[in-house]
Write an enzyme that holds these catalytic residues in place. Structure first.
Site, PDB file in Angstrom:
ATOM      1  CD  GLU A  26      -6.898 -60.058  -6.351  1.00 21.14           C
ATOM      2  OE1 GLU A  26      -7.323 -61.100  -6.901  1.00 21.14           O
ATOM      3  OE2 GLU A  26      -5.751 -59.940  -5.886  1.00 21.14           O
ATOM      4  NE  ARG A  53      -6.851 -46.569 -25.883  1.00 16.26           N
ATOM      5  CZ  ARG A  53      -6.601 -45.310 -25.563  1.00 16.26           C
ATOM      6  NH1 ARG A  53      -5.436 -44.967 -25.098  1.00 16.26           N
ATOM      7  NH2 ARG A  53      -7.527 -44.387 -25.695  1.00 16.26           N
ATOM      8  CE1 TYR A  70      -9.546 -58.616 -30.332  1.00 15.08           C
ATOM      9  CE2 TYR A  70      -7.484 -57.448 -30.682  1.00 15.08           C
ATOM     10  CZ  TYR A  70      -8.521 -58.217 -31.166  1.00 15.08           C
ATOM     11  OH  TYR A  70      -8.536 -58.581 -32.480  1.00 15.08           O
ATOM     12  CB  CYS A 116      -3.941 -60.598 -13.246  1.00 17.13           C
ATOM     13  SG  CYS A 116      -2.618 -59.654 -12.593  1.00 17.13           S
ATOM     14  CB  ILE A 117      -7.204 -57.831 -17.054  1.00 19.33           C
ATOM     15  CG1 ILE A 117      -7.598 -57.763 -18.542  1.00 19.33           C
ATOM     16  CG2 ILE A 117      -7.108 -56.414 -16.483  1.00 19.33           C
ATOM     17  CD1 ILE A 117      -8.988 -57.214 -18.790  1.00 19.33           C
ATOM     18  CG  LEU A 118      -1.154 -58.517 -20.647  1.00 20.21           C
ATOM     19  CD1 LEU A 118      -0.406 -57.232 -20.350  1.00 20.21           C
ATOM     20  CD2 LEU A 118      -0.164 -59.664 -20.747  1.00 20.21           C
TER      21      LEU A 118
HETATM   22  N1  ACO Z   1      -5.589 -44.380 -21.876  1.00 23.72           N
HETATM   23  C1  ACO Z   1      -6.849 -43.907 -21.799  1.00 23.72           C
HETATM   24  N2  ACO Z   1      -7.945 -44.711 -21.869  1.00 23.72           N
HETATM   25  C2  ACO Z   1      -7.735 -46.026 -22.020  1.00 23.72           C
HETATM   26  C3  ACO Z   1      -6.442 -46.589 -22.121  1.00 23.72           C
HETATM   27  C4  ACO Z   1      -5.340 -45.691 -22.062  1.00 23.72           C
HETATM   28  N3  ACO Z   1      -4.067 -46.135 -22.188  1.00 23.72           N
HETATM   29  N4  ACO Z   1      -6.548 -47.919 -22.290  1.00 23.72           N
HETATM   30  C5  ACO Z   1      -7.871 -48.201 -22.274  1.00 23.72           C
HETATM   31  N5  ACO Z   1      -8.594 -47.059 -22.105  1.00 23.72           N
HETATM   32  C6  ACO Z   1     -10.060 -46.924 -22.062  1.00 23.72           C
HETATM   33  C7  ACO Z   1     -10.483 -46.174 -23.318  1.00 23.72           C
HETATM   34  O1  ACO Z   1     -11.735 -45.596 -23.082  1.00 23.72           O
HETATM   35  C8  ACO Z   1     -10.596 -47.322 -24.298  1.00 23.72           C
HETATM   36  O2  ACO Z   1     -11.360 -47.018 -25.438  1.00 23.72           O
HETATM   37  P1  ACO Z   1     -10.621 -46.270 -26.687  1.00 23.72           P
HETATM   38  O3  ACO Z   1      -9.295 -46.931 -26.907  1.00 23.72           O
HETATM   39  O4  ACO Z   1     -11.570 -46.456 -27.834  1.00 23.72           O
HETATM   40  O5  ACO Z   1     -10.468 -44.839 -26.260  1.00 23.72           O
HETATM   41  C9  ACO Z   1     -11.289 -48.362 -23.454  1.00 23.72           C
HETATM   42  O6  ACO Z   1     -10.683 -48.221 -22.165  1.00 23.72           O
HETATM   43  C10 ACO Z   1     -11.165 -49.781 -23.962  1.00 23.72           C
HETATM   44  O7  ACO Z   1      -9.811 -50.059 -24.213  1.00 23.72           O
HETATM   45  P2  ACO Z   1      -9.348 -51.452 -24.814  1.00 23.72           P
HETATM   46  O8  ACO Z   1      -8.740 -51.230 -26.172  1.00 23.72           O
HETATM   47  O9  ACO Z   1     -10.472 -52.401 -24.737  1.00 23.72           O
HETATM   48  O10 ACO Z   1      -8.230 -51.859 -23.763  1.00 23.72           O
HETATM   49  P3  ACO Z   1      -6.868 -52.634 -24.038  1.00 23.72           P
HETATM   50  O11 ACO Z   1      -7.084 -53.822 -24.921  1.00 23.72           O
HETATM   51  O12 ACO Z   1      -5.844 -51.663 -24.462  1.00 23.72           O
HETATM   52  O13 ACO Z   1      -6.553 -53.232 -22.595  1.00 23.72           O
HETATM   53  C11 ACO Z   1      -5.627 -53.151 -20.413  1.00 23.72           C
HETATM   54  C12 ACO Z   1      -6.642 -52.521 -21.398  1.00 23.72           C
HETATM   55  C13 ACO Z   1      -5.891 -54.639 -20.267  1.00 23.72           C
HETATM   56  C14 ACO Z   1      -5.757 -52.490 -19.050  1.00 23.72           C
HETATM   57  C15 ACO Z   1      -4.212 -52.886 -21.027  1.00 23.72           C
HETATM   58  O14 ACO Z   1      -3.945 -51.517 -20.987  1.00 23.72           O
HETATM   59  C16 ACO Z   1      -3.083 -53.617 -20.334  1.00 23.72           C
HETATM   60  O15 ACO Z   1      -2.875 -54.810 -20.534  1.00 23.72           O
HETATM   61  N6  ACO Z   1      -2.296 -52.894 -19.498  1.00 23.72           N
HETATM   62  C17 ACO Z   1      -1.130 -53.451 -18.839  1.00 23.72           C
HETATM   63  C18 ACO Z   1      -1.537 -54.391 -17.721  1.00 23.72           C
HETATM   64  C19 ACO Z   1      -2.467 -53.718 -16.731  1.00 23.72           C
HETATM   65  O16 ACO Z   1      -2.222 -52.620 -16.249  1.00 23.72           O
HETATM   66  N7  ACO Z   1      -3.580 -54.422 -16.401  1.00 23.72           N
HETATM   67  C20 ACO Z   1      -4.562 -53.977 -15.432  1.00 23.72           C
HETATM   68  C21 ACO Z   1      -4.024 -54.210 -14.061  1.00 23.72           C
HETATM   69  S1  ACO Z   1      -5.277 -54.093 -12.830  1.00 23.72           S
HETATM   70  C22 ACO Z   1      -5.911 -55.679 -12.685  1.00 23.72           C
HETATM   71  O17 ACO Z   1      -5.380 -56.551 -13.320  1.00 23.72           O
HETATM   72  C23 ACO Z   1      -7.105 -55.958 -11.802  1.00 23.72           C
END
Ligand code: ACO
Ligand code: ZN
Length: 287
Positions: free
Chosen positions: A182, A157, A160, A148-150
Site C-alpha cells: 500500500e 538491518r 527481517y 503496514c510493515i515494521l
Molecule cells: N537505509 C538504507 N537501506 C535500507 C535501510 C536503511 N535504513 N533499511 C533497509 N534497507 C535496505 C538495505 O538494502 C537492506 O539491506 P542491508 O541492511 O544488508 O544493507 C535491505 O533493505 C533489507 O533490510 P532489512 O534488514 O531486511 O530491513 P529491516 O528489518 O531493517 O526492516 C523496515 C525494514 C520494515 C522498513 C524497517 O526499517 C522499519 O520497520 N521501519 C519503520 C517502519 C516503516 O517505515 N515501515 C514501512 C512503512 S511503508 C508500509 O508500511 C507500506
C-alpha cells in the site's frame, strides 16, 4: 484536534529487557503519554505506566510466552503467526498503537477487523519473541498485499524486513495473485522494497536463463514467478540495467547483463540473511 494539541512526553518504551527510543507519536490514552517511558507486556502488547503494574500483569497475562493466532510457518528458531483482527481485536489494536511509535504515516489503530496480521517471532527457551509484523487487508479489490510493515528497531538491518516482504509475496503467489504494498511508502519502506524488487527480479532472471528461456523472457513471466505487479518488476529491471529501448521500434525490451545479476545475487547471499522456505508455510488463502 484536542488529541494532537496535548503534548506527549513519551520518549521510550520498555520492551523485554530493552529501552527502545520512540520515533513518532502514537495515540495512547493521555494518562500513558504523560510519562517518558511506557512499559509494554512483550506477549499481549498491553501498556502500563510503571514497571510495577507491568510485573503484576505478567503473572496473569493471557498470552504468556506466545502471541494469539495460528502458527502458519516454522523454520528452526523463527515462526510466523496469522492473527485475525476480528478475533483478536484488543491484541491487534495494541500492536497498531505500538507500531505507530515507529511509523510516520497515518495508520489504523481501532478499526482492525478488516485486517490480518502476520507476526514474526524468534523462539528461545523463554518463548516466542516479537520481531516484526505486517498487516494485510482481508478482502480487497485492489492488489495490495501488505498494508503496514515494521521491524522493531532492535532487530532492524538484519534481514527481517526482507523476510517479511518475501513472506507477503509468498502469500500472494499462494492466492494466485500479483501484489504490491500500500502507498505511500516511508523512506525506510521504499529502501527496503527497492532492494527487494531488485533481488527478486535478479533471482527470476537467473532462473529463466538457467531454464534456457533467455530469449523469450517477458515482464509477465517475471510477475508470475515473483508475485510482483508489472510496475514493481520494472523498478527491479531498471536497477539491474535490464530495460533497454530499441532505437528503431522505440519499444522496450529485456536485456540481461548476467554478470551484474550474478554480482547482485552474490553480494546479497554473502549477507547470509534468513530466507523464507516456501515449503514450510502451512496456509490456505481465505476465500
Ligand atoms: N537505509 C538504507 N537501506 C535500507 C535501510 C536503511 N535504513 N533499511 C533497509 N534497507 C535496505 C538495505 O538494502 C537492506 O539491506 P542491508 O541492511 O544488508 O544493507 C535491505 O533493505 C533489507 O533490510 P532489512 O534488514 O531486511 O530491513 P529491516 O528489518 O531493517 O526492516 C523496515 C525494514 C520494515 C522498513 C524497517 O526499517 C522499519 O520497520 N521501519 C519503520 C517502519 C516503516 O517505515 N515501515 C514501512 C512503512 S511503508 C508500509 O508500511 C507500506
Ligand atoms: Zn501481557
Amino acid at each position: 484536534e484536542l488529541q494532537t494539541s496535548t503534548v506527549s512526553k513519551l520518549r521510550c518504551v520498555h520492551f523485554r529487557n530493552y529501552e527502545i527510543d520512540t520515533w513518532f507519536k502514537s495515540p495512547y490514552p493521555q494518562q500513558y503519554s504523560s510519562n517518558y517511558v511506557l512499559h509494554l507486556c512483550e506477549y499481549c502488547l498491553k501498556y502500563f505506566s510503571s514497571s510495577f503494574t507491568l510485573r503484576r500483569h505478567e503473572k496473569k497475562c493471557p498470552y504468556s510466552h506466545r502471541p494469539p493466532g495460528t502458527e502458519i510457518y516454522r523454520e528452526s528458531r523463527l515462526a510466523m503467526f496469522e492473527i485475525d483482527g476480528r478475533k483478536n481485536v484488543v491484541y491487534c489494536q495494541n500492536l497498531c498503537l505500538f507500531a505507530k511509535l515507529f511509523l510516520n504515516s497515518k495508520t489504523l489503530y481501532y478499526d482492525v477487523e478488516p485486517f490480518m496480521f502476520y507476526l514474526l517471532c524468534e523462539i528461545d527457551e523463554d518463548g516466542y519473541h516479537f520481531v516484526g509484523y505486517f498487516s494485510k487487508e482481508k478482502l480487497n479489490g485492489t492488489n495490495y498485499n501488505l498494508s503496514c510493515i515494521l521491524t522493531l528497531p532492535i532487530y532492524q538491518r538484519k534481514g527481517y524486513g526482507n523476510f517479511l516482504i518475501d513472506f507477503s509475496y509468498l502469500l500472494s503467489r499462494r492466492e494466485f495473485r500479483l501484489g504490491t504494498p500500500e502507498k505511500p511508502l516511508s523512506d525506510l519502506g521504499l529502501f527496503s522494497y527497492r532492494n527487494y524488487w531488485k533481488i527478486s527480479v535478479a533471482k527470476a532472471l537467473k532462473m529463466l536463463v538457467e531454464a534456457d528461456k533467455a530469449h523469450q523472457i517477458s515482464v509477465d513471466d517475471i510477475c508470475n514467478l515473483t508475485g510482483m505487479i508489472h510496475n514493481d518488476v520494472i523498478v527491479g529491471l531498471e536497477q539491474l540495467k535490464a530495460l533497454v529501448r530499441d532505437p528503431e521500434t522505440k519499444k522496450y525490451g529485456i536485456w540481461i547483463d548476467m554478470e551484474l545479476v550474478n554480482r547482485v545475487l552474490a553480494e546479497w547471499n554473502e549477507k547470509n540473511y534468513v530466507q523464507v522456505k516456501q515449503e514450510r508455510l502451512l496456509w490456505k488463502p481465505v476465500i
